[in-house]
Design an enzyme around this catalytic site. Structure first.
Site, PDB file in Angstrom:
ATOM      1  N   ASP A 212      -4.326   3.645   2.793  1.00 35.65           N
ATOM      2  CA  ASP A 212      -5.739   3.158   2.841  1.00 35.65           C
ATOM      3  C   ASP A 212      -5.891   1.888   3.156  1.00 35.65           C
ATOM      4  OD1 ASP A 212      -5.026   1.983   0.539  1.00 35.65           O
ATOM      5  OD2 ASP A 212      -6.453   3.018  -0.619  1.00 35.65           O
TER       6      ASP A 212
ATOM      7  N   HIS B 126      -4.205 -17.358  -5.316  1.00 37.53           N
ATOM      8  CA  HIS B 126      -5.290 -16.645  -4.556  1.00 37.53           C
ATOM      9  C   HIS B 126      -6.470 -17.318  -4.062  1.00 37.53           C
ATOM     10  CE1 HIS B 126      -6.380 -16.335  -8.672  1.00 37.53           C
ATOM     11  NE2 HIS B 126      -7.583 -15.965  -8.269  1.00 37.53           N
ATOM     12  N   ASP B 127      -6.693 -18.634  -4.599  1.00 41.00           N
ATOM     13  CA  ASP B 127      -7.893 -19.372  -4.422  1.00 41.00           C
ATOM     14  C   ASP B 127      -7.751 -20.566  -3.345  1.00 41.00           C
ATOM     15  OD1 ASP B 127      -9.583 -17.632  -5.811  1.00 41.00           O
ATOM     16  OD2 ASP B 127      -9.266 -18.864  -7.644  1.00 41.00           O
TER      17      ASP B 127
ATOM     18  N   ASP C 183      -1.717  -1.232  -4.093  1.00 37.93           N
ATOM     19  CA  ASP C 183      -1.906  -0.496  -5.105  1.00 37.93           C
ATOM     20  C   ASP C 183      -0.572  -0.526  -6.126  1.00 37.93           C
ATOM     21  OD1 ASP C 183      -0.084   1.338  -4.131  1.00 37.93           O
ATOM     22  OD2 ASP C 183      -1.688   2.071  -2.745  1.00 37.93           O
TER      23      ASP C 183
ATOM     24  N   ASP D 140      -8.600 -16.028 -17.025  1.00 34.78           N
ATOM     25  CA  ASP D 140      -9.651 -16.665 -15.752  1.00 34.78           C
ATOM     26  C   ASP D 140     -10.475 -17.562 -16.281  1.00 34.78           C
ATOM     27  OD1 ASP D 140     -10.572 -16.476 -12.914  1.00 34.78           O
ATOM     28  OD2 ASP D 140     -12.006 -15.443 -13.736  1.00 34.78           O
TER      29      ASP D 140
ATOM     30  N   GLU E 148      -6.310 -20.430 -16.920  1.00 30.64           N
ATOM     31  CA  GLU E 148      -6.866 -21.252 -15.599  1.00 30.64           C
ATOM     32  C   GLU E 148      -7.830 -22.303 -16.070  1.00 30.64           C
ATOM     33  OE1 GLU E 148      -9.073 -20.282 -11.230  1.00 30.64           O
ATOM     34  OE2 GLU E 148      -9.585 -19.163 -13.234  1.00 30.64           O
TER      35      GLU E 148
ATOM     36  N   ASP F  11       0.821  -1.236   0.015  1.00 27.13           N
ATOM     37  CA  ASP F  11       0.001  -0.147  -0.038  1.00 27.13           C
ATOM     38  C   ASP F  11       0.925   1.271   0.020  1.00 27.13           C
ATOM     39  OD1 ASP F  11      -1.957   1.949   0.597  1.00 27.13           O
ATOM     40  OD2 ASP F  11      -2.216   1.469   2.639  1.00 27.13           O
TER      41      ASP F  11
ATOM     42  N   ASP G   8      -4.316 -10.017 -15.665  1.00 33.56           N
ATOM     43  CA  ASP G   8      -5.347 -11.164 -15.495  1.00 33.56           C
ATOM     44  C   ASP G   8      -6.695 -10.854 -16.307  1.00 33.56           C
ATOM     45  OD1 ASP G   8      -6.941 -13.227 -14.385  1.00 33.56           O
ATOM     46  OD2 ASP G   8      -5.788 -12.948 -12.339  1.00 33.56           O
TER      47      ASP G   8
END
Length: 522
Positions: free
Chosen positions: A24, A324-325, A28, A199, A263, A20, A97
């Site tokens: 926030d 990430h899954d 990013d 994806d 994917e 970050d 992605d």
């Protein structure tokens, strides 16, 4: 000379959780740019960034409202261009992605589509009349549970969503939609992007008749509701291969070895079809087998051998330990075996993808119920399907906020962040980070590890062993996937890397030991 995506290693960044820059609590693009030197020191060749496009964030970026923009949470197009230039200056490739199966329900296309049955974009999405009883037209189930059909009161039809109702599926049988999405690829390729991870590629086309999916005889509720049926009619249709081939033609029309990675969660025999049969399709259909496989040497030896044997002529292998899954490798096998797994990933034949944080041994982080963000966990709580635990912020140092943020992080940090962080491991030659750096350096130094041939070596018990060879050079990798010592006759040669700090013992692999040996020529 092999293209970079064969000899190199890819690093996946989940952008909300990497760095970050503005306090926030959300990572990013400027934050990623500030940490590129970490990736250079690590020794990876390419960065894949999970979605950064404008989005309502119903599914944290996988619900795209504008395919050619940047979400303000992450920055601007100018920030992206600066990041791309900074990556290229450092010799890093950058992959985006691409989310072609579905858009956000807030995308202007869908707003038009649902405005009227007569709208020119009505057929850009999948609409069907109700069943005779007024309910959903078919038994298809969302991957996040519940019916995959959502009722639209304004036009009196259902629309299909393989995931959330806020993620309506695009109709790839419509030529205008297809052309518009191909233009998205060109937009980013023209900007200099080096490739895409695509994806849920196997979801993109549905059976033309929209027949019911057959029930799954092996279904158990703890598997998640999506598994109540077999997705034979809602996924993996023959027409998807023509779409993948068109994407490949677009990628191949640009200079610099652009790459497409699909994917695809399918059995190996069906996965192989995405390399292309008569014409090439994606360069790398993601191979997720190591994520779900039992951590057993005999099982893995068979899995690796069968995968290698199934590859079509010219097909290049690839390997993944996490993303990430799915649960992190350190959670699945423990700290000691995570080191062995890293050695496996980075010495097998094929392109490895490293998930951010795995290079320091990050584990899944327990998320208190009140802090859960993931819609899958919120829709089917308590089944262990939530993805928040693998998406927590990267700990960079022992300062407040772990060097990730000066604000409150969007997900909690792991409890071990004061000691398990990049800065702490950077100065420790025995750390997980040091092991990753060593192995990635070896891949660059030795073509044998990057592009060499592969042969399994017969072994017993918890030992998995194989040989890599290229020209006159031979390298043997021997891994003990258990905690107990195992007899194994290691060849004479130079130990290039080990998962343990002390020298190995002749004729023996200690518990949790993996070694990479440059064999002395006979």
């Amino acid at each position: 000379m092999a293209p970079w995506w064969q000899s190199g290693a890819i690093y996946q960044i989940y952008p909300r959780s990497f760095q970050d820059s503005d306090g926030d609590g959300i990572g990013d693009l400027k934050g990623i740019a500030a940490r590129l030197d970490h990736l250079v020191a690590l020794g990876v060749d390419a960065v894949w960034i999970s979605p950064i496009f404008p989005s309502p964030m119903a599914d944290f970026g996988y619900d795209v409202a504008d395919y050619c923009g940047i979400d303000p949470r992450f920055g601007t197009l100018a920030d992206f261009d600066a990041l791309l230039a900074a990556a290229h200056e450092r010799g890093l490739k950058l992959l985006l992605d691409f989310v072609p199966n579905h858009s956000s329900s807030e995308h202007p296309w869908f707003r038009e589509s649902r405005s009227s049955r007569d709208n020119s974009k009505r057929d850009w999405y999948i609409w069907r009349d109700p069943a005779p009883d007024g309910g959903p037209p078919h038994n298809w189930i969302s991957d996040f549970g519940g019916s995959a059909w959502a009722w639209d009161e304004g036009t009196g039809q259902y629309y299909y969503h393989a995931f959330l109702k806020e993620q309506p599926d695009l109709n790839w049988r419509n030529p205008e939609l297809r052309a518009a999405m191909m233009d998205v690829l060109r937009f980013w390729f023209d900007r200099g992007v080096d490739g895409f991870r695509i994806d849920v590629l196997w979801h993109m086309v549905k059976h033309a008749d929209f027949s019911d999916n057959p029930p799954n005889p092996g279904y158990r509720p703890e598997m998640g509701e999506m598994h109540a049926v077999l997705q034979l009619n809602s996924t993996d249709q023959p027409e998807v291969h023509d779409i993948a081939a068109e994407m490949r033609r677009i990628a191949d029309g640009y200079p610099g070895d652009r790459v497409l990675i699909g994917e695809i969660y399918l059995p190996v025999e069906r996965l192989m079809g995405y390399y292309g049969t008569d014409v090439p399709e994606v360069h790398l259909p993601f191979n997720f087998q190591l994520i779900d496989a039992p951590w057993d040497a005999r099982h893995l030896a068979q899995l690796i051998g069968e995968y290698e044997a199934a590859l079509p002529p010219g097909g290049w292998p690839n390997w993944v330990l996490g993303n990430h899954d799915r649960p992190r490798i350190a959670t699945r096998v423990g700290d000691a075996q995570a080191r062995v797994a890293a050695m496996l990933l980075l010495t097998l034949r094929g392109t490895p993808t490293i998930y951010y944080g795995d290079e320091i041994g990050m584990a899944d982080v327990a998320i208190p119920a009140g802090l859960v963000q993931d819609p899958r966990e919120l829709r089917e709580p308590g089944l262990g399907l939530g993805r928040d635990p693998v998406r927590t912020p990267m700990p960079w140092n022992a300062s407040a906020g772990a060097g990730f943020t000066t604000g409150d992080p969007w997900l909690p940090l792991g409890s071990d962040w004061p000691t398990r962080n990049v800065a702490a491991q950077a100065g420790d030659d025995a750390s997980m980070l040091a092991l990753h750096r060593r192995l990635l350096h070896l891949r660059r130094k030795h073509d044998t590890l990057a592009i060499g041939d592969f042969r399994l070596i017969e072994s017993d018990g918890s030992v998995l062993a194989y040989e890599r060879h290229h020209g006159d050079e031979r390298i043997v990798v021997a891994l003990n996937l258990g905690a107990d010592p195992q007899p194994f006759a290691l060849p004479e040669g130079e130990v290039l890397a080990s998962t343990l700090p002390d020298p190995h013992e002749p004729g023996l692999l200690r518990g949790d030991e993996g070694v990479v040996i440059l064999v002395v020529p006979a």
